[in-house]
Design a protein around this motif. Sequence first.
Motif, PDB file in Angstrom:
ATOM      1  N   PHE A 238     -12.981  -0.661  -7.338  1.00  0.00           N
ATOM      2  CA  PHE A 238     -13.409  -0.581  -5.945  1.00  0.00           C
ATOM      3  C   PHE A 238     -12.578  -1.481  -5.040  1.00  0.00           C
ATOM      4  N   GLN A 239     -11.353  -1.729  -5.490  1.00  0.00           N
ATOM      5  CA  GLN A 239     -10.443  -2.474  -4.614  1.00  0.00           C
ATOM      6  C   GLN A 239      -9.731  -1.464  -3.718  1.00  0.00           C
ATOM      7  N   ILE A 240      -9.606  -1.795  -2.447  1.00  0.00           N
ATOM      8  CA  ILE A 240      -8.912  -0.867  -1.538  1.00  0.00           C
ATOM      9  C   ILE A 240      -7.827  -1.612  -0.765  1.00  0.00           C
TER      10      ILE A 240
ATOM     11  N   PRO B  36       8.025   7.551  -4.871  1.00  0.00           N
ATOM     12  CA  PRO B  36       7.862   6.792  -6.132  1.00  0.00           C
ATOM     13  C   PRO B  36       7.786   5.290  -5.861  1.00  0.00           C
ATOM     14  N   ILE B  37       7.079   4.586  -6.766  1.00  0.00           N
ATOM     15  CA  ILE B  37       7.182   3.123  -6.728  1.00  0.00           C
ATOM     16  C   ILE B  37       8.296   2.691  -7.679  1.00  0.00           C
ATOM     17  N   GLY B  38       8.879   3.658  -8.328  1.00  0.00           N
ATOM     18  CA  GLY B  38      10.178   3.471  -8.960  1.00  0.00           C
ATOM     19  C   GLY B  38      10.200   2.885 -10.344  1.00  0.00           C
TER      20      GLY B  38
ATOM     21  N   SER C 246      -3.824   6.112  -7.909  1.00  0.00           N
ATOM     22  CA  SER C 246      -5.094   5.655  -7.322  1.00  0.00           C
ATOM     23  C   SER C 246      -5.493   4.323  -7.935  1.00  0.00           C
ATOM     24  N   ARG C 247      -6.692   3.868  -7.597  1.00  0.00           N
ATOM     25  CA  ARG C 247      -7.251   2.663  -8.194  1.00  0.00           C
ATOM     26  C   ARG C 247      -8.295   3.052  -9.237  1.00  0.00           C
ATOM     27  N   LYS C 248      -8.497   2.167 -10.209  1.00  0.00           N
ATOM     28  CA  LYS C 248      -9.541   2.387 -11.219  1.00  0.00           C
ATOM     29  C   LYS C 248     -10.876   1.836 -10.744  1.00  0.00           C
TER      30      LYS C 248
ATOM     31  N   GLU D 210       0.871  -1.179   0.000  1.00  0.00           N
ATOM     32  CA  GLU D 210       0.000   0.000   0.000  1.00  0.00           C
ATOM     33  C   GLU D 210       0.911   1.233   0.000  1.00  0.00           C
ATOM     34  N   VAL D 211       0.276   2.401  -0.071  1.00  0.00           N
ATOM     35  CA  VAL D 211       1.064   3.636  -0.129  1.00  0.00           C
ATOM     36  C   VAL D 211       1.834   3.831   1.182  1.00  0.00           C
ATOM     37  N   MET D 212       3.105   4.160   1.076  1.00  0.00           N
ATOM     38  CA  MET D 212       3.885   4.520   2.266  1.00  0.00           C
ATOM     39  C   MET D 212       4.001   6.038   2.273  1.00  0.00           C
TER      40      MET D 212
ATOM     41  N   ALA E 295      13.403   0.752   1.021  1.00  0.00           N
ATOM     42  CA  ALA E 295      12.952   0.504  -0.350  1.00  0.00           C
ATOM     43  C   ALA E 295      11.449   0.288  -0.402  1.00  0.00           C
ATOM     44  N   ASN E 296      10.838   0.939  -1.383  1.00  0.00           N
ATOM     45  CA  ASN E 296       9.400   0.833  -1.614  1.00  0.00           C
ATOM     46  C   ASN E 296       9.183  -0.158  -2.747  1.00  0.00           C
ATOM     47  N   LEU E 297       8.624  -1.310  -2.440  1.00  0.00           N
ATOM     48  CA  LEU E 297       8.319  -2.288  -3.471  1.00  0.00           C
ATOM     49  C   LEU E 297       6.836  -2.177  -3.788  1.00  0.00           C
ATOM     50  N   TYR E 298       6.511  -2.396  -5.044  1.00  0.00           N
ATOM     51  CA  TYR E 298       5.110  -2.298  -5.445  1.00  0.00           C
ATOM     52  C   TYR E 298       4.723  -3.527  -6.257  1.00  0.00           C
ATOM     53  N   GLY E 299       3.537  -4.008  -6.041  1.00  0.00           N
ATOM     54  CA  GLY E 299       3.035  -5.051  -6.931  1.00  0.00           C
ATOM     55  C   GLY E 299       1.875  -5.797  -6.335  1.00  0.00           C
ATOM     56  N   PRO E 300       1.091  -6.431  -7.184  1.00  0.00           N
ATOM     57  CA  PRO E 300      -0.010  -7.270  -6.710  1.00  0.00           C
ATOM     58  C   PRO E 300       0.415  -8.734  -6.574  1.00  0.00           C
ATOM     59  N   THR E 301      -0.371  -9.500  -5.859  1.00  0.00           N
ATOM     60  CA  THR E 301      -0.129 -10.945  -5.699  1.00  0.00           C
ATOM     61  C   THR E 301       0.059 -11.606  -7.070  1.00  0.00           C
ATOM     62  N   GLU E 302      -0.626 -11.069  -8.082  1.00  0.00           N
ATOM     63  CA  GLU E 302      -0.634 -11.672  -9.420  1.00  0.00           C
ATOM     64  C   GLU E 302       0.729 -11.602 -10.117  1.00  0.00           C
TER      65      GLU E 302
ATOM     66  N   ARG F 243      -3.516  -6.672 -16.042  1.00  0.00           N
ATOM     67  CA  ARG F 243      -3.989  -5.295 -15.844  1.00  0.00           C
ATOM     68  C   ARG F 243      -4.230  -5.123 -14.347  1.00  0.00           C
ATOM     69  N   THR F 244      -3.411  -4.308 -13.702  1.00  0.00           N
ATOM     70  CA  THR F 244      -3.469  -4.234 -12.232  1.00  0.00           C
ATOM     71  C   THR F 244      -4.667  -3.438 -11.718  1.00  0.00           C
ATOM     72  N   GLY F 245      -5.190  -2.511 -12.551  1.00  0.00           N
ATOM     73  CA  GLY F 245      -6.238  -1.622 -12.054  1.00  0.00           C
ATOM     74  C   GLY F 245      -5.659  -0.439 -11.282  1.00  0.00           C
TER      75      GLY F 245
HETATM   76  P1  AMP Z   1      -1.824  -7.391  -2.950  1.00  0.00           P
HETATM   77  O1  AMP Z   1      -2.230  -8.276  -4.062  1.00  0.00           O
HETATM   78  O2  AMP Z   1      -2.519  -7.679  -1.667  1.00  0.00           O
HETATM   79  O3  AMP Z   1      -0.343  -7.328  -2.808  1.00  0.00           O
HETATM   80  O4  AMP Z   1      -2.314  -5.927  -3.339  1.00  0.00           O
HETATM   81  C1  AMP Z   1      -1.874  -5.316  -4.505  1.00  0.00           C
HETATM   82  C2  AMP Z   1      -2.294  -3.888  -4.564  1.00  0.00           C
HETATM   83  O5  AMP Z   1      -1.775  -3.162  -3.439  1.00  0.00           O
HETATM   84  C3  AMP Z   1      -1.750  -3.164  -5.775  1.00  0.00           C
HETATM   85  O6  AMP Z   1      -2.515  -3.419  -6.924  1.00  0.00           O
HETATM   86  C4  AMP Z   1      -1.801  -1.709  -5.301  1.00  0.00           C
HETATM   87  O7  AMP Z   1      -3.101  -1.195  -5.410  1.00  0.00           O
HETATM   88  C5  AMP Z   1      -1.438  -1.833  -3.825  1.00  0.00           C
HETATM   89  N1  AMP Z   1       0.016  -1.639  -3.618  1.00  0.00           N
HETATM   90  C6  AMP Z   1       0.954  -2.591  -3.503  1.00  0.00           C
HETATM   91  N2  AMP Z   1       2.171  -2.045  -3.275  1.00  0.00           N
HETATM   92  C7  AMP Z   1       2.011  -0.700  -3.268  1.00  0.00           C
HETATM   93  C8  AMP Z   1       2.889   0.418  -3.103  1.00  0.00           C
HETATM   94  N3  AMP Z   1       4.180   0.273  -2.862  1.00  0.00           N
HETATM   95  N4  AMP Z   1       2.353   1.658  -3.186  1.00  0.00           N
HETATM   96  C9  AMP Z   1       1.029   1.834  -3.411  1.00  0.00           C
HETATM   97  N5  AMP Z   1       0.143   0.814  -3.564  1.00  0.00           N
HETATM   98  C10 AMP Z   1       0.625  -0.437  -3.491  1.00  0.00           C
END
Ligand code: AMP
Length: 544
Positions: A452-454, A366-368, A448-450, A318-320, A338-345, A431-433
């Motif tokens: 209704f996932q939060i 930045p998520i970089g 943001s998100r496209k 999530e957002v830091m 380090a800020n890592l970003y990504g979905p489970t997918e 497509r992450t949304g």
């Molecule tokens: P999850 O599958 O539980 O890891 O959730 C993935 C979602 O969490 C992503 O699609 C983003 O919406 C959000 N997310 C994950 N990492 C970050 C990050 N570093 N900054 C902002 N949002 C994030």
Amino acid sequence: MISLHVTWPEAGKPAVDAVSRNGEKSCRLIKNKEKTMKANVTYWLDETAARFPDKTAYADENKEITFSKLRAQSRAIACELTARGLFKKPVAVFLEKGVDVLVSFMGAAYSCNFYSPIDVDMPGSRVNKILEVLEPAVVITTGALREVFSAYDYKGDFLLLEDVVTEDAAAAEPAREAALEAARKRGIDTDLLYVLFTSGSTGVPKGVTINHRAVIDYIDWVTETFAITEKDSFGNQAPFYFDNSILDIYSTLKTGATTYIIPKTLFAQPVPLLEYLKEKKINTIFWVPSALIVVAKLKAFKNVDLSDTLRRVLFCGEVMPNKQLNVWRKFLPDVQYANLYGPTEITDACTYYIVDREFSDEEPLPIGFPMPNTDILVLNEKNEPVTGEEPGELCVRGTSLSMGYYKNPEKTREAFVQNPLNQAVPELIYRTGDVVKYNERGEIIYLSRKDFQIKHMGHRIELGEIETAVSSLPEISLNCCLYDEKRQKIVLFIEEELDKAYINEKISHLVPEYMLPNKVVRVEKMPMNANGKIDRVKLKEYIK
Ligand code: AMP
């Protein structure tokens, strides 16, 4: 033209690889260790157990396990699974969070089956929905928890840990070991390693499938980028049903580091939490921002000095906010952040930013940049790459991509689509949304998100799943859930005069506690938009 020949060695012999370039041949001897192509994550455990047999791999409040014991105990489970004829089958793991869960995961992996953790605190009806999708071939649990499980819609087999795993588990009979090895050799790296269930908008959780190759690719990146070795120790926060835990579990397995599973209760007590980190000499943490924020808000650093022990603070999920990160940076300036970003997918993360400059409290972090061997496409509404600072949807392709949602072709087709920039061959992107943009430095910024996932306290939630649960109440006609980002509250809108306590009690058997609405707002009449749908934009005005 370059052609590459690789000759696989017989066990115990050095390999020779011959590279021919323009007819010139060069041969070189390479060590077996380098040569082992991994088709299964458990080859890491074999190697690490040989290098550090007596070193602690994982530890929880009650139990520590060395690499050799981890290997022996998980192979005992694997031998049993293989003896039962299970290969490439779903194995549910229903245990309290702890070392035994990891032993069970590795048991499934050794035998080329795939695991799916089921949280013991999850409401029964949600467990049933998962079981309906997963149809486990076996459930690994204990005798005591089996009683709990008997309340669920499951008529299949169990494997009770106490029947199969002994503290000093040694190698099984040669025939069982041989059957296990034969099974492992049959497996390939695109076979599934695990299925993690995430919130689904229709109320049915989605099972994200991940194969061995995806985890190997991701963990190779993690361990190289952050130079993880056997000298490191992780402080695990992520539940094992959440993909952040992959980093701790598998970096440890590969390098011989140690992971301490931090007791959950400590996350509500920042000072004891930091004392725990200090006492265990934990030098690397990979937590959700919510957990880091609690520590920053209570300024726990004033009581505990971690400057001699903590080296890396990684976060994802999530957002830091820089406001809280700046507190960490002020007290622990020499730590790598380090800020890592990504979905489970995409196996936990697909972009990263190693914090390398100052940020004001209001600036976004930045998520970089994409991780190596991973490509990020930021696409606009016309499915074209964005230009300049135009916002677009972050789409991702790479080896670490999930193979889709387990037994859910419809949702899989929606999210995993043909790369619109490749008309030549089939190639999937996810497509992450998530809506992002590039800044002037070429870094990706999350906006943001496209849909209704939060993210609420680190948990991924589809608001639709809560709405589906609420609509099961006979008194409710229409309902709508929104997220109040500022106050971090799930707000439920209804027309009826029902209070929060009543609603939450009624839906608590349908959704986990973290999905229960934090606030209920009654509206005279649900506003509707021109399409006849609930007007969420109007409702948003109530939570400004
Ligand atoms: P999850 O599958 O539980 O890891 O959730 C993935 C979602 O969490 C992503 O699609 C983003 O919406 C959000 N997310 C994950 N990492 C970050 C990050 N570093 N900054 C902002 N949002 C994030």
